[in-house]
Design a protein around this motif. Structure first.
Motif, PDB file in Angstrom:
ATOM      1  N   PHE A   1       0.833  -1.204   0.000  1.00 52.37           N
ATOM      2  CA  PHE A   1       0.000   0.000   0.000  1.00 52.37           C
ATOM      3  C   PHE A   1       0.873   1.262   0.000  1.00 52.37           C
ATOM      4  CE2 PHE A   1      -2.620   3.366   1.692  1.00 52.37           C
ATOM      5  CZ  PHE A   1      -3.888   3.112   1.190  1.00 52.37           C
ATOM      6  N   THR A   2       1.949   1.224   0.752  1.00 47.18           N
ATOM      7  CA  THR A   2       2.862   2.375   0.811  1.00 47.18           C
ATOM      8  C   THR A   2       3.467   2.653  -0.558  1.00 47.18           C
ATOM      9  OG1 THR A   2       3.423   1.748   3.083  1.00 47.18           O
ATOM     10  CG2 THR A   2       4.850   3.360   2.006  1.00 47.18           C
ATOM     11  N   LEU A   3       3.961   1.604  -1.216  1.00 49.16           N
ATOM     12  CA  LEU A   3       4.571   1.779  -2.534  1.00 49.16           C
ATOM     13  C   LEU A   3       3.555   2.297  -3.547  1.00 49.16           C
ATOM     14  CD1 LEU A   3       6.801  -1.436  -2.739  1.00 49.16           C
ATOM     15  CD2 LEU A   3       7.565   0.916  -2.341  1.00 49.16           C
ATOM     16  N   LEU A   4       2.340   1.765  -3.517  1.00 53.84           N
ATOM     17  CA  LEU A   4       1.315   2.205  -4.457  1.00 53.84           C
ATOM     18  C   LEU A   4       0.881   3.636  -4.165  1.00 53.84           C
ATOM     19  CD1 LEU A   4      -0.937  -0.960  -4.872  1.00 53.84           C
ATOM     20  CD2 LEU A   4       1.076  -0.255  -6.148  1.00 53.84           C
ATOM     21  N   GLY A   5       0.850   4.015  -2.884  1.00 55.93           N
ATOM     22  CA  GLY A   5       0.545   5.398  -2.549  1.00 55.93           C
ATOM     23  C   GLY A   5       1.579   6.353  -3.130  1.00 55.93           C
ATOM     24  N   LEU A   6       2.836   5.954  -3.087  1.00 55.43           N
ATOM     25  CA  LEU A   6       3.902   6.775  -3.666  1.00 55.43           C
ATOM     26  C   LEU A   6       3.776   6.839  -5.183  1.00 55.43           C
ATOM     27  CD1 LEU A   6       6.848   5.567  -1.418  1.00 55.43           C
ATOM     28  CD2 LEU A   6       5.880   7.865  -1.475  1.00 55.43           C
TER      29      LEU A   6
ATOM     30  N   TYR B   1      -7.983   1.500  -6.019  1.00 54.10           N
ATOM     31  CA  TYR B   1      -7.646   0.590  -4.931  1.00 54.10           C
ATOM     32  C   TYR B   1      -7.240   1.361  -3.677  1.00 54.10           C
ATOM     33  CZ  TYR B   1      -4.482  -2.209  -2.060  1.00 54.10           C
ATOM     34  OH  TYR B   1      -3.836  -2.781  -0.996  1.00 54.10           O
ATOM     35  N   LEU B   2      -6.392   2.377  -3.846  1.00 55.56           N
ATOM     36  CA  LEU B   2      -5.902   3.148  -2.705  1.00 55.56           C
ATOM     37  C   LEU B   2      -7.036   3.878  -1.991  1.00 55.56           C
ATOM     38  CD1 LEU B   2      -2.708   4.609  -4.391  1.00 55.56           C
ATOM     39  CD2 LEU B   2      -2.723   3.034  -2.454  1.00 55.56           C
TER      40      LEU B   2
ATOM     41  N   PRO C   1      -9.114  -2.744 -12.059  1.00 54.41           N
ATOM     42  CA  PRO C   1      -9.240  -1.467 -11.341  1.00 54.41           C
ATOM     43  C   PRO C   1      -7.931  -0.683 -11.419  1.00 54.41           C
ATOM     44  CG  PRO C   1      -8.900  -3.245  -9.779  1.00 54.41           C
ATOM     45  CD  PRO C   1      -9.049  -3.892 -11.130  1.00 54.41           C
ATOM     46  N   SER C   2      -8.030   0.623 -11.356  1.00 58.35           N
ATOM     47  CA  SER C   2      -6.813   1.433 -11.350  1.00 58.35           C
ATOM     48  C   SER C   2      -6.191   1.401  -9.965  1.00 58.35           C
ATOM     49  CB  SER C   2      -7.124   2.880 -11.747  1.00 58.35           C
ATOM     50  OG  SER C   2      -7.876   3.513 -10.727  1.00 58.35           O
TER      51      SER C   2
ATOM     52  N   PRO D   1      -3.997  -9.844  -6.980  1.00 57.43           N
ATOM     53  CA  PRO D   1      -5.017  -9.067  -7.708  1.00 57.43           C
ATOM     54  C   PRO D   1      -4.539  -7.723  -8.239  1.00 57.43           C
ATOM     55  CG  PRO D   1      -5.517  -9.185  -5.342  1.00 57.43           C
ATOM     56  CD  PRO D   1      -4.438 -10.177  -5.609  1.00 57.43           C
ATOM     57  N   LEU D   2      -3.443  -7.207  -7.692  1.00 57.86           N
ATOM     58  CA  LEU D   2      -2.919  -5.920  -8.164  1.00 57.86           C
ATOM     59  C   LEU D   2      -1.780  -6.079  -9.163  1.00 57.86           C
ATOM     60  CD1 LEU D   2      -2.918  -3.862  -4.836  1.00 57.86           C
ATOM     61  CD2 LEU D   2      -4.451  -3.590  -6.783  1.00 57.86           C
TER      62      LEU D   2
END
Length: 387
Positions: free
Chosen positions: A276-281, A365-366, A360-361, A319-320
């Protein structure tokens, strides 16, 4: 010959340092928290500097007198760690052999790196009294720093007494045996906002976290790890939902540094938060048009999610994975970076029959993901929240 010179220089520096600041520590470890934390281990010490003469009674509405500034505090730590010798006279050793100052410094740093293991230090660098309506509390700023090396990316947390109290209660509930020898500073009925109380409690919190980190069973527990970074992830998610990407970026970056220092990327139970942290960045950097940084963190996430051949054949995929691959291919194309590896993996996934067109983008997800802690608590709480 060089080692003799270094030994002589070392003794000289330590002798000067010892005589320069007699009685520099206002609150000696032996008397640390006399009535609050009698059994906190004396060997775990902090370095908070706080002026004990200035007190703030509970009726005061002004801000508390704080410790030395972060920049001064960190500069002093770095100076002491590097032991610069520029401008210091050094006697010539027998035989007339000399070393340039830069060579001596490099040799000293090399010897330090061999003898001092890298570990985490917790240092309270600020403690401020916050008045929030009828509520009043002390907010402690704690830097998490790697010792034994120059830490280029120190991370920080801000916590109040009730945050530490909640952590202690949860750890006792989940790890009762391991917590038997861990003491916690008790609440005081009076003078909670006195400068001396704040300073001693700051030192106690440094010792408390260091003690927990020294216990193998506790330092890898989700409860301990999430205490550091989960608040930043939740704050970043709230800001991202509101389109405040620059502000969210700061929280995600700090969360990443904390997770790296604590080794969360290697902990299976923390994998979802790490991703989640990496995707948030990725999302924040992309929205801020910093495509190189977005692609770098996207690539880093894929390194963790890339499936084995067996998992690929069994369609046992995260899934991501497909949204990440698609995002990475687009970003790599925009910055003219080689994307053939990830394009080939995307084609392999398509060949197994996976629908890659209805995904989904990452941003969706975030926004929708519910961030829970290890006890299933999804409460959104941002830094400095008074509850």
């Amino acid at each position: 010959m060089a080692s003799k010179l270094l030994d002589r220089l070392r003794r000289s520096l330590f002798k000067e340092g010892a005589s320069a600041e007699p009685g520099a520590e206002e609150f000696p470890e032996s008397s640390e928290l006399e009535d609050d934390t009698e059994c906190v281990s004396a060997r775990l010490s902090g370095t908070l500097s706080f002026e004990g003469e200035r007190t703030l009674d509970s009726e005061d509405t002004g801000e508390a007198s704080g410790p030395d500034s972060d920049s001064d505090f960190l500069a002093e730590s770095i100076e002491n760690g590097s032991c610069s010798t520029e401008g210091s006279p050094v006697a010539l050793p027998p035989g007339g052999v000399t070393l340039l100052t830069s060579q001596m410094r490099e040799s000293w740093r090399s010897s330090q790196s061999r003898s001092i293991p890298v570990k985490l230090l917790f240092e309270v660098t600020d403690a401020s009294v916050v008045q929030d309506g009828s509520s009043k509390y002390v907010l402690y700023t704690i830097h998490v720093i790697q010792s034994g090396m120059f830490d280029r990316s120190p991370a920080l947390i801000t916590r109040r007494y009730t945050d530490f109290e909640r952590l202690h209660a949860r750890l006792r509930r989940r790890h009762g045996d391991e917590m038997e020898g861990v003491c916690f500073p008790r609440k005081k009925l009076r003078r909670n906002f006195a400068a001396e109380t704040i300073a001693k409690r700051s030192r106690a919190f440094e010792q408390y976290l260091s003690h927990l980190l020294s216990l193998a069973e506790l330092c890898h527990s989700p409860t301990f790890l999430e205490f550091f970074y989960l608040g930043d992830l939740r704050a970043g998610q709230v800001l991202l939902r509101g389109g405040r990407y620059q502000e969210a970026l700061g929280f995600f970056l700090n969360a990443l540094r904390l997770q790296e220092k604590l080794g969360c990327q290697a902990q299976h139970q923390q994998r979802a938060h790490w991703l989640f942290t990496l995707l948030g960045l990725v999302a924040c950097f992309q929205e801020l048009d910093q495509l190189g940084e977005a692609q770098e963190h996207c690539d880093r996430a894929l390194q963790d999610l890339a499936p084995s051949q067996h998992a690929l054949q069994q369609q046992n995929l995260h899934p991501l994975l497909v949204p990440l691959l698609q995002a990475n291919v687009r970003l790599s194309w925009k910055i003219s970076k080689d994307k053939r590896r990830w394009e080939a993996l995307l084609l392999e996934i398509q060949d197994t029959g996976v629908d890659t067109g209805n995904q989904p983008s990452l941003k969706e997800y975030l926004i929708k993901e519910v961030l829970e802690d290890s006890e299933g608590d999804p409460k959104l709480r941002v830094k400095g929240d008074s509850t």
